[in-house]
Design an enzyme around this catalytic site. Structure first.
Site, PDB file in Angstrom:
ATOM      1  N   THR A 121       0.817  -0.974  -0.080  1.00 12.32           N
ATOM      2  CA  THR A 121      -0.014   0.148   0.127  1.00 12.32           C
ATOM      3  C   THR A 121       0.785   1.342  -0.032  1.00 12.32           C
ATOM      4  O   THR A 121       1.640   1.447   0.773  1.00 12.32           O
ATOM      5  CB  THR A 121      -1.140  -0.019   1.306  1.00 12.32           C
ATOM      6  OG1 THR A 121      -1.958  -1.071   1.012  1.00 12.32           O
ATOM      7  CG2 THR A 121      -1.670   1.207   1.329  1.00 12.32           C
TER       8      THR A 121
ATOM      9  N   LYS B 133      -0.747  -1.188  -4.348  1.00  9.85           N
ATOM     10  CA  LYS B 133      -1.993  -1.116  -3.906  1.00  9.85           C
ATOM     11  C   LYS B 133      -1.764   0.677  -3.716  1.00  9.85           C
ATOM     12  O   LYS B 133      -1.329   1.156  -2.847  1.00  9.85           O
ATOM     13  CB  LYS B 133      -2.579  -1.486  -2.896  1.00  9.85           C
ATOM     14  CG  LYS B 133      -3.891  -1.150  -2.382  1.00  9.85           C
ATOM     15  CD  LYS B 133      -4.345  -1.899  -1.265  1.00  9.85           C
ATOM     16  CE  LYS B 133      -5.867  -1.566  -1.001  1.00  9.85           C
ATOM     17  NZ  LYS B 133      -6.104  -0.508  -0.087  1.00  9.85           N
TER      18      LYS B 133
HETATM   19  C1  FMN Z   1     -12.063   0.839   7.961  1.00  7.59           C
HETATM   20  C2  FMN Z   1     -11.006   0.593   6.793  1.00  7.59           C
HETATM   21  C3  FMN Z   1      -9.819   0.082   7.022  1.00  7.59           C
HETATM   22  C4  FMN Z   1      -8.893   0.027   6.020  1.00  7.59           C
HETATM   23  N1  FMN Z   1      -7.670  -0.512   6.195  1.00  7.59           N
HETATM   24  C5  FMN Z   1      -6.815  -0.794   5.173  1.00  7.59           C
HETATM   25  C6  FMN Z   1      -5.557  -1.394   5.269  1.00  7.59           C
HETATM   26  O1  FMN Z   1      -5.240  -1.731   6.660  1.00  7.59           O
HETATM   27  N2  FMN Z   1      -4.610  -1.463   4.341  1.00  7.59           N
HETATM   28  C7  FMN Z   1      -5.000  -1.112   3.206  1.00  7.59           C
HETATM   29  O2  FMN Z   1      -4.180  -1.085   2.003  1.00  7.59           O
HETATM   30  N3  FMN Z   1      -6.147  -0.499   2.861  1.00  7.59           N
HETATM   31  C8  FMN Z   1      -7.060  -0.137   3.903  1.00  7.59           C
HETATM   32  N4  FMN Z   1      -8.479   0.009   3.669  1.00  7.59           N
HETATM   33  C9  FMN Z   1      -8.703   0.388   2.042  1.00  7.59           C
HETATM   34  C10 FMN Z   1      -9.038  -0.803   1.572  1.00  7.59           C
HETATM   35  O3  FMN Z   1      -8.293  -1.834   1.315  1.00  7.59           O
HETATM   36  C11 FMN Z   1      -9.955  -0.385   0.161  1.00  7.59           C
HETATM   37  O4  FMN Z   1      -8.967   0.351  -0.629  1.00  7.59           O
HETATM   38  C12 FMN Z   1     -11.342   0.494   0.529  1.00  7.59           C
HETATM   39  O5  FMN Z   1     -11.826   0.079   1.380  1.00  7.59           O
HETATM   40  C13 FMN Z   1     -11.880   0.219  -0.779  1.00  7.59           C
HETATM   41  O6  FMN Z   1     -13.185   1.034  -1.043  1.00  7.59           O
HETATM   42  P1  FMN Z   1     -14.803   0.799  -0.290  1.00  7.59           P
HETATM   43  O7  FMN Z   1     -14.689   0.529   0.982  1.00  7.59           O
HETATM   44  O8  FMN Z   1     -15.388   2.010  -0.684  1.00  7.59           O
HETATM   45  O9  FMN Z   1     -14.913  -0.429  -1.127  1.00  7.59           O
HETATM   46  C14 FMN Z   1      -9.141   0.396   4.636  1.00  7.59           C
HETATM   47  C15 FMN Z   1     -10.465   0.904   4.403  1.00  7.59           C
HETATM   48  C16 FMN Z   1     -11.488   0.969   5.432  1.00  7.59           C
HETATM   49  C17 FMN Z   1     -12.708   1.568   5.370  1.00  7.59           C
END
Ligand code: FMN
Length: 406
Positions: A192, A275
């Protein structure tokens, strides 16, 4: 929570044709009184149900964007830029939604994004999501910040999962985490890169202030900063950091450059996916620097404010990559038609984040399974409706950009 007899009544209503005739009753069912996961008609039913049972601070963490949440809104709104372009007299009696990624075949292109601290929404956390991914044969990406050990998540999935990596600012520590994930059975590391240094999650902060629970079991102390779990940033401490001294170590690094990808490839045999890219130039550089795949993402609107909706980045990135490596995308995907549009623009797989957490929060594994079923069924209907039988047949001709832009 709903009382058992009321639940039974709502369950009866949900399956009844009378519902359409009685708007106020329809509203009651729509408001989130889900008796069973199977009663949800779309992922938004889970959103409403989850909001009722998830405590405010955790809800704020889940739903937050950054600043005024323009990027968060853009992720959803941008799907309206595209419409489906139907073709007729195609035999759509057999639809194949399966995709292959790095030697693994999945039931559909829908994957479960890495979400940190899934244990804040259901005791089964990432293990519950992994069991659902196994039941439906879907890809799961587990977060560095997972509340369950990567070994347990991989076992629950019963097949290779992807490990999402926060790079840290200490390569020895990064190497330890990556090699542990590889030993656990991960076949891909998804790095990421969209959060180099900090963010302003206003909604999360506001909702944590109205949460009056004693949170000292998991977070610092009862009155302290609830956004900061016990054990320092991003810890609790999280299982992946077990045995690692994280004192003074940052989860991400503001000085990261492309060199990191080459170094990472030197310490793992896993495929390396990046990512958090959005721009075509970066996509081309990713290929040049040895990346094996790209996930277009803005962290679900939780990173850079007033950015583009991710769906609007897909054509640009796909053009730069020219089919050399798979391009994936996440952000605001709530419907099978959203998945369809992303695939038409050049994506190979499409991630959902918050929707499966809504399912997890309400019904654990069963909720996640139902979310996957709903989105997959909508995708199937979009394919049938447009005369698209396979992923291979799904190209730009299947949609129209209503802005006329490219
Ligand atoms: C509560 C939450 C925690 C997340 N934690 C991470 C994480 O630990 N690592 C990461 O790469 N992305 C994280 N993300 C991003 C998600 O992997 C993803 O890119 C995103 O949620 C996609 O959008 P959507 O929630 O609208 O489907 C997180 C998103 C949310 C909402």
């Amino acid at each position: 929570m709903v009382q058992p007899d009321r639940r039974a009544f709502l369950a009866f209503l949900a399956g009844s044709p009378l519902l359409a005739l009685v708007p106020s009753l329809a509203e009651a069912v729509q408001q989130g009184d889900l008796a069973q996961a199977a009663h949800a008609l779309d992922v938004f039913d889970f959103e409403a149900a989850a909001q009722k049972i998830v405590p405010p601070a955790h809800w704020g963490y889940l739903m937050s964007g950054v600043d005024g949440e323009a990027t968060l809104r853009a992720n959803r709104d941008a799907f309206n830029r595209y419409q489906l372009r139907a073709r007729r007299f195609v035999d759509v009696s057999r639809i194949d939604m399966s995709v292959e990624l790095f030697g693994q075949k999945y039931a559909s292109p829908v994957f479960l994004c890495p979400i940190g601290s899934a244990g804040a929404f259901h005791a089964d956390g990432e293990v519950g999501a992994a069991r659902a991914a196994q039941a439906k044969n879907q890809l799961l990406v587990v977060s560095t910040q997972a509340t369950k050990a990567v070994e347990d998540v991989a076992r629950a999935r019963g097949g290779p999962i992807w490990f999402q990596l926060y790079t840290t600012n200490n390569f020895d520590i990064t190497t330890k985490m990556v090699q542990r994930a590889e030993a656990a059975g991960c076949n891909v590391v998804a790095v990421t890169v969209d959060l180099p240094a900090g963010r302003n999650t206003e909604t999360a902060t506001r909702l944590s202030r109205v949460d009056t629970r004693d949170c000292s079991q998991c977070h610092g102390d009862a009155t302290g900063d609830r956004m900061r779990p016990r054990g320092g940033r991003g810890a609790a401490p999280k299982p992946i950091f077990q045995g690692i001294d994280m004192q003074g170590v940052g989860l991400t690094s503001p000085s990261l450059t492309w060199d990191f990808i080459r170094r990472l490839k030197g310490v793992t045999t896993m495929k390396v996916v990046i990512k958090g890219l959005e721009a075509g130039e970066d996509a081309a550089l990713a290929v040049d620097n040895g990346a094996d795949g790209i996930i277009i993402s803005n962290h679900g609107g939780r990173a850079t404010e007033t950015g583009r909706g991710t769906i609007e980045c897909v054509a640009e990135v796909a053009q730069a990559v020219r089919g050399r490596i798979p391009v994936m995308v996440d952000g605001g995907v709530r419907r099978g038609t959203d998945v369809f549009k992303a695939l038409a623009l050049g994506a190979t797989a499409v991630g959902i984040g918050r929707p499966y957490i809504w399912g997890l929060a309400t019904f654990g594994q069963q909720g996640v399974e139902r979310v996957l079923d709903l989105v997959n069924n909508e995708l199937r209907l979009a394919m049938i409706g447009t005369g698209t039988r396979t992923m291979r047949e799904l190209g730009q001709a299947a949609i129209i950009d209503v802005t006329g832009r490219r």
